[in-house]
Enzyme design. Structure first.
Site, short mmCIF file in Angstrom:
data_model
loop_
_atom_site.label_atom_id
_atom_site.label_comp_id
_atom_site.label_asym_id
_atom_site.label_seq_id
_atom_site.Cartn_x
_atom_site.Cartn_y
_atom_site.Cartn_z
N LYS A 187 0.72 -1.22 -0.06
CA LYS A 187 0.12 0.03 -0.48
C LYS A 187 0.64 1.44 0.30
CE LYS A 187 -2.22 -0.97 3.59
NZ LYS A 187 -0.95 -2.09 4.44
N ARG B 103 -9.70 -0.02 9.25
CA ARG B 103 -9.11 -1.13 9.16
C ARG B 103 -10.32 -1.66 10.16
NH1 ARG B 103 -3.08 0.17 9.09
NH2 ARG B 103 -2.09 -1.87 9.21
N ARG C 166 11.70 -5.83 5.22
CA ARG C 166 11.26 -4.18 4.41
C ARG C 166 11.95 -3.06 5.65
NH1 ARG C 166 5.56 -1.83 5.00
NH2 ARG C 166 5.50 -3.01 7.72
N ARG D 79 11.68 -1.81 11.13
CA ARG D 79 10.40 -1.03 11.76
C ARG D 79 10.45 -2.16 12.96
NH1 ARG D 79 4.79 0.03 8.82
NH2 ARG D 79 4.36 -1.31 10.36
N ARG E 218 0.02 -9.57 13.39
CA ARG E 218 -0.27 -8.08 12.48
C ARG E 218 -1.50 -8.77 11.45
NH1 ARG E 218 4.47 -5.43 10.83
NH2 ARG E 218 2.86 -3.73 9.65
#
Ligand code: ADP
Ligand code: ADP
Ligand code: ZN
Length: 223
Positions: free
Chosen positions: A16, A91, A130, A163, A174
């Protein structure tokens, strides 16, 4: 061109943020990422950041009333009057209903909900590899989308970091939170005729092209 009021839907790691960066620049609409807003608040140690941090670190959602409040405020800003792209919001069904209310009050309608679909094993590979730029927030991946400057950002030269919530264990929680709390939105927006599915396994630039085509189609019909 008619106004673009877009939601990017998809699991953590679906792409996203990566796609939003390109599309927002192209269409000249603000990129409204609740995750980025929360991370900035945590960094600045504001009351919002202090209350959001423990939820974020554990991979849970920040409570709806907090999240809805910051998005309603953000949508009231001048730059959101001529379109916006929401990334990471809504969400939950409660958030989706609150957004409907906010838009209704502002006499706005959603243009499209673009759902980027990626299988779970690939999401884990994406999240655990990431890298994010500390300075400008640009997103990379060690293997799938390395920065041309190695451990520094290809856009601004800033340092890249991982992160804390991108550890494998937190990434897995998650994804569970996503499947429990966010997947009901797919049916919600399908019923309203707004949902468009995109195969998120395709390469980054191909996904961008598919999103562009979908938006061009919406625009010529909707305008
Ligand atoms: P989200 O905002 O949905 O959580 P990101 O845009 O941050 O997802 O992307 C998650 C990770 O996957 C990043 O490391 C990014 O570079 C990488 N990525 C994004 N899109 C693709 C793609 N189509 N193919 C391979 N890797 C991708
Ligand atoms: P990703 O797309 O990789 O899941 P985000 O940057 O969108 O990550 O979100 C990071 C964290 O911020 C979430 O795990 C959650 O704790 C919080 N957050 C972001 N958006 C929302 C939201 N709409 N509702 C509740 N919590 C949110
Ligand atoms: Zn940067």
């Amino acid at each position: 061109m008619s106004e673009m009021n877009i939601i990017l839907l998809g699991a953590p790691g679906a792409g996203k943020g990566t796609q939003a960066a390109v599309l927002c620049k192209e269409f000249g609409v603000p990129h409204i990422s609740t995750g980025d807003m929360f991370r900035q608040a945590v960094q600045a140690q504001t009351p919002l950041g202090l209350s959001a941090k423990s939820f974020m670190d554990s991979g849970a959602l920040v409570p709806d009333h907090v999240t809805i409040g910051i998005v309603a405020d953000r949508l009231a800003a001048d730059d959101a009057a001529r379109g916006f792209l929401l990334d990471g919001f809504p969400r939950t069904l409660t958030q989706a209903e609150a957004l409907d209310d906010v838009l209704c009050r502002r006499k706005k309608e959603l243009t499209a909900v673009l759902n980027i679909d990626v299988p779970e094993d690939e999401l884990i590979r994406r999240l655990t590899g990431r890298q994010v730029c500390k300075v400008c927030g640009a997103t990379y991946h060690r293997v799938f989308h390395p920065s041309p400057q190695g451990e520094r950002c290809g856009v601004c030269g800033g340092a890249l970091y991982q992160r804390v919530d991108d550890s494998e264990a937190t990434a897995r929680s998650r994804l569970l939170v996503y499947s429990r709390q966010t997947t009901p939105l797919i049916a919600h927006y399908t019923q309203r005729g707004l949902l468009k599915n995109i195969d998120g396994l395709l390469p980054i630039d191909v996904v961008t092209e598919k999103l562009r085509e979908l938006l061009a189609g919406m625009n010529s019909r909707g305008a």
